[in-house]
Design an enzyme around this catalytic site. Structure first.
Site, mmCIF file in Angstrom:
data_model
loop_
_atom_site.group_PDB
_atom_site.id
_atom_site.type_symbol
_atom_site.label_atom_id
_atom_site.label_comp_id
_atom_site.label_asym_id
_atom_site.label_seq_id
_atom_site.Cartn_x
_atom_site.Cartn_y
_atom_site.Cartn_z
ATOM 1 N N TRP A 1 0.829 -1.215 0.000
ATOM 2 C CA TRP A 1 0.000 0.000 0.000
ATOM 3 C C TRP A 1 0.860 1.260 0.000
ATOM 4 O O TRP A 1 0.540 2.240 -0.670
ATOM 5 C CB TRP A 1 -0.981 -0.011 1.165
ATOM 6 C CG TRP A 1 -1.974 -1.124 1.073
ATOM 7 C CD1 TRP A 1 -2.162 -2.135 1.970
ATOM 8 C CD2 TRP A 1 -2.915 -1.360 0.005
ATOM 9 N NE1 TRP A 1 -3.153 -2.984 1.533
ATOM 10 C CE2 TRP A 1 -3.634 -2.529 0.330
ATOM 11 C CE3 TRP A 1 -3.215 -0.699 -1.193
ATOM 12 C CZ2 TRP A 1 -4.637 -3.055 -0.486
ATOM 13 C CZ3 TRP A 1 -4.220 -1.220 -2.019
ATOM 14 C CH2 TRP A 1 -4.914 -2.379 -1.659
ATOM 15 N N LYS B 1 -11.857 -1.793 6.799
ATOM 16 C CA LYS B 1 -11.055 -2.752 7.552
ATOM 17 C C LYS B 1 -11.512 -2.780 9.009
ATOM 18 O O LYS B 1 -11.854 -3.818 9.530
ATOM 19 C CB LYS B 1 -9.564 -2.386 7.489
ATOM 20 C CG LYS B 1 -9.024 -2.155 6.078
ATOM 21 C CD LYS B 1 -8.809 -3.443 5.296
ATOM 22 C CE LYS B 1 -8.671 -3.207 3.796
ATOM 23 N NZ LYS B 1 -7.529 -2.425 3.367
ATOM 24 N N ASP C 1 -1.507 6.739 6.262
ATOM 25 C CA ASP C 1 -2.609 5.850 5.892
ATOM 26 C C ASP C 1 -2.829 4.924 7.081
ATOM 27 O O ASP C 1 -1.952 4.120 7.421
ATOM 28 C CB ASP C 1 -2.203 5.053 4.639
ATOM 29 C CG ASP C 1 -3.243 4.003 4.221
ATOM 30 O OD1 ASP C 1 -4.256 3.835 4.924
ATOM 31 O OD2 ASP C 1 -3.013 3.356 3.177
HETATM 32 C C1 LIG Z 1 -7.045 -1.928 2.077
HETATM 33 C C2 LIG Z 1 -6.041 -0.862 2.162
HETATM 34 C C3 LIG Z 1 -5.932 0.148 1.181
HETATM 35 C C4 LIG Z 1 -6.825 0.169 -0.039
HETATM 36 O O1 LIG Z 1 -8.113 0.528 0.305
HETATM 37 P P1 LIG Z 1 -9.221 0.823 -0.797
HETATM 38 O O2 LIG Z 1 -10.282 1.508 0.010
HETATM 39 O O3 LIG Z 1 -9.635 -0.477 -1.372
HETATM 40 O O4 LIG Z 1 -8.642 1.724 -1.823
HETATM 41 C C5 LIG Z 1 -5.000 1.130 1.365
HETATM 42 N N1 LIG Z 1 -4.188 1.149 2.431
HETATM 43 C C6 LIG Z 1 -4.259 0.204 3.389
HETATM 44 C C7 LIG Z 1 -3.332 0.271 4.541
HETATM 45 C C8 LIG Z 1 -5.170 -0.830 3.280
HETATM 46 O O5 LIG Z 1 -5.227 -1.771 4.233
#
Ligand SMILES: *Cc1c(COP(=O)(O)O)cnc(C)c1O
Length: 360
Positions: free
Chosen positions: A101, A195, A171
Site C-alpha cells: 500500500w 477494515k 494511511d
Molecule cells: C485496504 C487498504 C488500502 C486500499 O483501500 P481501498 O479503500 O480499497 O482503496 C490502502 N491502504 C491500506 C493500509 C489498506 O489496508
C-alpha cells in the site's frame, strides 16, 4: 442463523450489536418512515447522522479543533492521488515503503510530483519496519508519508519516524481506532473504513486546517480538493450516506465500550493469544520480526505449501474463514480487527493446536 469467525483483511467483521441496530432501523429510521438509504443527504435526519458521527469520532480520537474531519468516497486508494495533489506545494515528498500500500501510494505520487523513497523494507518482503530515526529527509519535502499498519505484511510502527520537522501523513486504513492516536503528531491521517470501522465506500480524512489550500496542484479535480469538501462539510455532492451512518454507529459502540484505551487493551490481549501460540508452536511460525508486529494483521506459515492449503481448507470447514494469506507472503493471515471477539482468537488457536497435533 449462524455467523462465522471472519478473519478477512477487509471488508471484515462488524460488531453484531451494530448490525442488529441497523436491521431494526432498516424499514423506518427513527419515525421517518424510510431507511437511511432512501433519505435525502440534505434532510434533518441525515444532517444529524453525519454531525453526530463526526462528533463521536472527534471524542474517540481527541481530534483537536484545528483539524477538519471529511467523509469522502474513492477508498483509500484515491487518497494516494489526492494527498500529493493537495499537499505538495513544492512538488516534493518523502515516502517510506513498508509494503504494497505504501508502494502504491509512492508510485501514484510519482506521477505528479518528485516522490522520494527514503526507506524501504522490500529487501525482506516487508517483514520489518526500517529504522526511521535519522532518515535522509528532503530539504524541500512537503510531507513525509507512511502506511501506519501494513495490512498485507503484518507490521506496524511502534515509534513514528523522525520527520525532522516535516509534516507526517499516514494511511491508517487497517489500524484506525484500534488504539489511541496523538492526532497532533500528524498533518493528516486518512483511512478507508472497510477494515476496522464500517462498510466499504467511505474514506475519512482528518487534516490540519492550515494544510487545506485553494492553490492546489494545477488540474486537481474539484472533487479531490480537500477545500471543496471541507467548505461543504463533506456534502459537496451526495456522500456515501448509508456507510457514514454505519460508521457513526460503530463510533458510538466504541465510546460505550470505553473508548480507544479500552479497545487497545482488548486488542493487545487478543493479539497476544495468537502470537504466544505462534512463538510456541513447532508447526506455525509468524513471518515478521517481533518488534514490529501488528495488533491487527497476523501472517503465519507452516513452511509447507500443501500443509498451508490443508489448514486453510479445514479451518474454513470449521467456521474460521478467510485465513488464506496474501499471495506475496503465502501461508495464512488472521486479521483480528476490533470486531473480532476474543473467543474467535481463542477458538482459532485451539483449532491450530489440534491441527498441529493431527498433522505431525
Ligand atoms: C485496504 C487498504 C488500502 C486500499 O483501500 P481501498 O479503500 O480499497 O482503496 C490502502 N491502504 C491500506 C493500509 C489498506 O489496508
Amino acid at each position: 442463523m449462524s455467523r462465522v469467525y471472519n478473519f478477512s483483511a477487509g471488508p471484515s467483521m462488524l460488531p453484531v450489536e451494530v448490525l442488529k441496530e441497523a436491521a431494526d432501523e432498516m424499514l423506518d429510521y427513527k419515525g421517518t418512515g424510510m431507511s437511511v438509504m432512501e433519505m435525502s443527504h440534505r434532510s434533518k435526519a441525515f444532517e444529524e447522522i453525519i454531525e453526530s458521527a463526526e462528533q463521536d469520532l472527534r471524542d474517540l480520537m481527541n481530534i483537536p479543533d484545528n483539524y477538519k474531519v471529511l467523509f469522502l468516497q474513492g477508498g483509500a486508494s484515491q487518497q494516494f492521488t489526492a494527498v500529493p495533489m493537495n499537499l505538495a506545494k513544492n512538488g516534493v515528498a518523502d515516502y517510506i515503503i513498508t509494503g504494497q500500500w505504501a508502494k502504491k501510494a509512492y508510485q501514484e505520487a510519482s506521477r505528479y510530483i518528485k516522490a522520494n523513497a527514503i526507506a524501504s523494507s522490500e529487501d525482506k518482503t516487508y517483514s520489518y519496519i526500517p529504522d526511521c530515526s535519522d532518515l535522509p529527509i528532503s530539504e524541500d519535502a512537503d510531507y513525509v508519508y507512511i502506511c501506519h499498519n501494513n495490512t498485507i505484511y503484518g507490521t506496524t510502527y511502534k515509534k513514528l519516524p523522525n520527520t525532522k520537522g516535516k509534516i507526517l501523513v499516514a494511511d491508517m486504513s487497517s489500524d484506525i481506532l484500534s488504539q489511541p492516536v496523538n492526532v497532533e503528531d500528524y498533518g493528516m491521517i486518512y483511512f478507508g473504513v472497510q477494515k476496522n470501522v464500517g462498510p466499504a465506500g467511505v474514506v475519512v480524512v482528518i487534516i490540519r486546517e492550515d494544510l487545506i489550500r485553494d492553490d492546489v496542484m494545477e488540474g486537481t479535480p474539484t472533487m479531490l480538493k480537500y477545500k471543496t469538501q471541507a467548505d461543504a462539510n463533506s456534502l459537496y455532492n451526495t456522500p456515501p450516506a448509508y456507510g457514514i451512518y454505519i460508521c457513526g454507529k460503530v463510533f458510538k459502540y466504541l465510546k460505550q465500550l470505553g473508548g480507544l484505551e479500552k479497545m487497545k487493551e482488548i486488542n493487545e490481549k487478543k493479539a497476544k493469544i495468537l502470537y504466544d501460540f505462534l512463538d510456541n508452536s513447532e508447526m506455525f511460525k509468524g513471518t515478521v520480526v517481533k518488534e514490529d508486529r501488528s495488533l491487527m494483521n497476523v501472517p503465519f506459515v507452516t513452511g509447507d505449501k500443501d500443509l498451508d492449503a490443508k489448514f486453510v481448507k479445514e479451518a474454513t470447514e470449521a467456521g474460521f474463514v478467510n485465513l488464506k494469506g496474501h499471495r506475496t507472503v503465502g501461508g495464512m493471515r488472521a486479521s483480528i480487527y476490533n470486531a473480532m471477539p476474543i473467543e474467535g482468537v481463542e477458538k482459532l488457536v485451539e483449532f491450530m493446536a489440534e491441527f498441529e497435533k493431527n498433522n505431525k
